[in-house]
Design a protein around this motif. Structure first.
Motif, PDB file in Angstrom:
ATOM      1  N   LEU A  59       0.830  -1.200   0.000  1.00 12.55           N
ATOM      2  CA  LEU A  59       0.000   0.000   0.000  1.00 12.55           C
ATOM      3  C   LEU A  59       0.867   1.254   0.000  1.00 12.55           C
ATOM      4  O   LEU A  59       2.001   1.222   0.496  1.00 12.55           O
ATOM      5  N   PRO A  60       0.359   2.376  -0.501  1.00 13.46           N
ATOM      6  CA  PRO A  60       1.039   3.647  -0.271  1.00 13.46           C
ATOM      7  C   PRO A  60       1.043   3.955   1.224  1.00 13.46           C
ATOM      8  O   PRO A  60       0.102   3.622   1.941  1.00 13.46           O
ATOM      9  N   GLU A  61       2.098   4.607   1.686  1.00  8.48           N
ATOM     10  CA  GLU A  61       2.227   4.849   3.125  1.00  8.48           C
ATOM     11  C   GLU A  61       1.071   5.679   3.664  1.00  8.48           C
ATOM     12  O   GLU A  61       0.599   5.453   4.790  1.00  8.48           O
ATOM     13  N   GLU A  62       0.568   6.655   2.883  1.00  8.32           N
ATOM     14  CA  GLU A  62      -0.533   7.478   3.377  1.00  8.32           C
ATOM     15  C   GLU A  62      -1.806   6.660   3.566  1.00  8.32           C
ATOM     16  O   GLU A  62      -2.631   6.985   4.437  1.00  8.32           O
ATOM     17  N   ARG A  63      -1.959   5.592   2.772  1.00 11.46           N
ATOM     18  CA  ARG A  63      -3.129   4.736   2.941  1.00 11.46           C
ATOM     19  C   ARG A  63      -3.065   3.973   4.253  1.00 11.46           C
ATOM     20  O   ARG A  63      -4.102   3.661   4.857  1.00 11.46           O
ATOM     21  N   VAL A  64      -1.858   3.626   4.697  1.00 15.15           N
ATOM     22  CA  VAL A  64      -1.710   2.935   5.973  1.00 15.15           C
ATOM     23  C   VAL A  64      -2.254   3.809   7.098  1.00 15.15           C
ATOM     24  O   VAL A  64      -2.992   3.345   7.975  1.00 15.15           O
ATOM     25  N   ALA A  65      -1.887   5.100   7.086  1.00 15.21           N
ATOM     26  CA  ALA A  65      -2.379   6.022   8.110  1.00 15.21           C
ATOM     27  C   ALA A  65      -3.900   6.122   8.070  1.00 15.21           C
ATOM     28  O   ALA A  65      -4.563   6.183   9.121  1.00 15.21           O
ATOM     29  N   GLU A  66      -4.479   6.107   6.875  1.00 15.18           N
ATOM     30  CA  GLU A  66      -5.934   6.184   6.755  1.00 15.18           C
ATOM     31  C   GLU A  66      -6.594   4.937   7.344  1.00 15.18           C
ATOM     32  O   GLU A  66      -7.591   5.036   8.072  1.00 15.18           O
ATOM     33  N   HIS A  67      -6.027   3.750   7.021  1.00 20.33           N
ATOM     34  CA  HIS A  67      -6.591   2.513   7.558  1.00 20.33           C
ATOM     35  C   HIS A  67      -6.471   2.477   9.080  1.00 20.33           C
ATOM     36  O   HIS A  67      -7.395   2.049   9.773  1.00 20.33           O
TER      37      HIS A  67
END
Length: 385
Positions: A59-67
């Motif tokens: 995943l893109p790193e920013e998506r990890v923060a969103e999840h």
């Protein structure tokens, strides 16, 4: 709350809840989370950073923060430390091991029990379309159905409308009504072990308004691994580590198992065959350039000879082969390679050799190795779909 020497919360004791059962804390359990959200929570419980989780899940790193933000909201947790405790309590991480220690600690385990596992489904598009679940091959159905899956895999994470799939797979030959939903339903059942394929862990998601998408991180697609290797290869080249760049390039080329998407119908598959085929040639040529810089000219000659035979009209490849032959003391063979390419261009395409080929031949005849007709570096920064 006690902490470890790394400053992260220490977690001890037996788990107080199991997945799917009511938690003794009164909070929702991980069964309320989606597939990727559970993976993020498990990784957080193991002490992984966001960039490490992004790499593990694709995943893109920013998506990890969103999840992670959604996990905290759904489970009623205040912060990351509370998420670590909850991952242990819910049994996502085995108790007693605790979060992973800092990478600088040489004695630290690289993984902990319950860590994020790679996708159980693997797919190859760099050759005939193939897919495996837990190492067992899957039957992907008829060619058009496979072409629908290939379109989703090449655009993993992006939602494709039904019309985009129709245009890419059928082109000007409109199919029977509702064929796309039928194919997607079949693919869902094939790609998931559950009977319907429609549960929260479905690999293909359907948005009634926007269309269909392959869930990012749910399938390990070889073209995604290729993209990562190309990025690492470019970084090694920029840092001057030619040997590492050659090694990574060899791994990238090893992912190709024939003509990409071989046998699949439709305009999209045809376009991707051309694009990925050119990518393969560019990688092979760049590898040869690095081999020449390392003095491994014989290796370069062997690989370039095969590539030139496969693509007899590719003038940059022919020019690089000529340089490699010249550097191994085979000047006559280098000139013969020029003549062979010149004849093929004239007989098959009706064109004369390019300035690149003529300049390389002239420099070989003059014995001037300086600046020997080196072609521009292929663009290794072009992203994959």
């Amino acid at each position: 709350m006690p902490t470890t020497t790394t400053g992260r919360p220490a977690v001890t004791g037996r788990p107080t809840a199991t997945i799917g059962r009511p938690s003794t804390t009164g909070r929702p359990t991980p069964s309320a989370l989606g597939h990727l959200e559970r993976g993020v929570l498990s990784a957080v419980g193991c002490g992984l950073r966001d960039d490490e989780i992004a790499d593990a899940l694709g995943l893109p790193e920013e998506r990890v923060a969103e999840h992670l933000a959604r996990v905290l909201v759904k489970l009623g947790l205040r912060d990351r430390a509370a998420a670590i405790v909850h991952a242990f309590d819910a049994g996502l991480v085995s108790p007693g091991l605790g979060p992973r220690a800092r990478p600088s600690d040489p004695a630290a385990p690289r993984e902990c029990a319950g860590a994020v596992r790679g996708p159980e489904i693997r797919m190859s598009v760099l050759g005939p379309l193939r897919a495996w679940r837990d190492g067992r091959p899957l039957n992907l159905g008829p060619p058009r159905q496979q072409a629908v899956l290939a379109a989703l895999a090449l655009d993993a994470g992006r939602t494709l409308s039904r019309q985009e799939l129709l245009d890419g797979v059928w082109g000007m030959e409109p199919p029977a009504a509702n064929v796309v939903p039928v194919y997607v339903y079949r693919l869902r059942r094939t790609l998931r072990s559950d009977a319907s394929g429609d549960g929260p862990d479905a690999v293909i998601r359907h948005d009634r308004i926007r269309g269909y998408r392959l869930v990012p991180g749910a399938v390990d697609v070889d073209v995604t691994r290729l993209e990562r290797l190309v990025a690492d290869m470019g970084a090694a080249g920029r840092e001057g580590d030619r040997a590492e760049a050659v090694r990574l390039c060899s791994r990238a080329l090893g992912l190709f198992r024939g003509e990409p998407l071989d046998g699949l119908p439709g305009p999209l598959a045809e376009l991707e065959r051309m694009r990925l085929g050119e990518r393969r040639i560019g990688l092979a040529q760049r590898k040869a350039e690095w081999q020449l810089e390392l003095g491994r000219c014989a290796d370069a000659v062997a690989e370039l000879s095969a590539l030139s035979a496969e693509h007899p009209w590719n003038e940059p490849v022919a020019a690089t082969l000529m340089r490699a032959l010249y550097r191994t003391g085979r000047q006559a063979e280098a000139l013969a390679a020029f003549d062979r390419t010149r004849r093929r261009l004239a007989d098959d395409l009706g064109v004369a050799p390019s300035m690149l080929l003529r300049r390389t031949r002239r420099m070989i005849l003059c014995g001037d190795e300086t600046g020997l007709g080196r072609p521009a570096d292929p663009d290794m920064s072009t992203p994959f779909a």
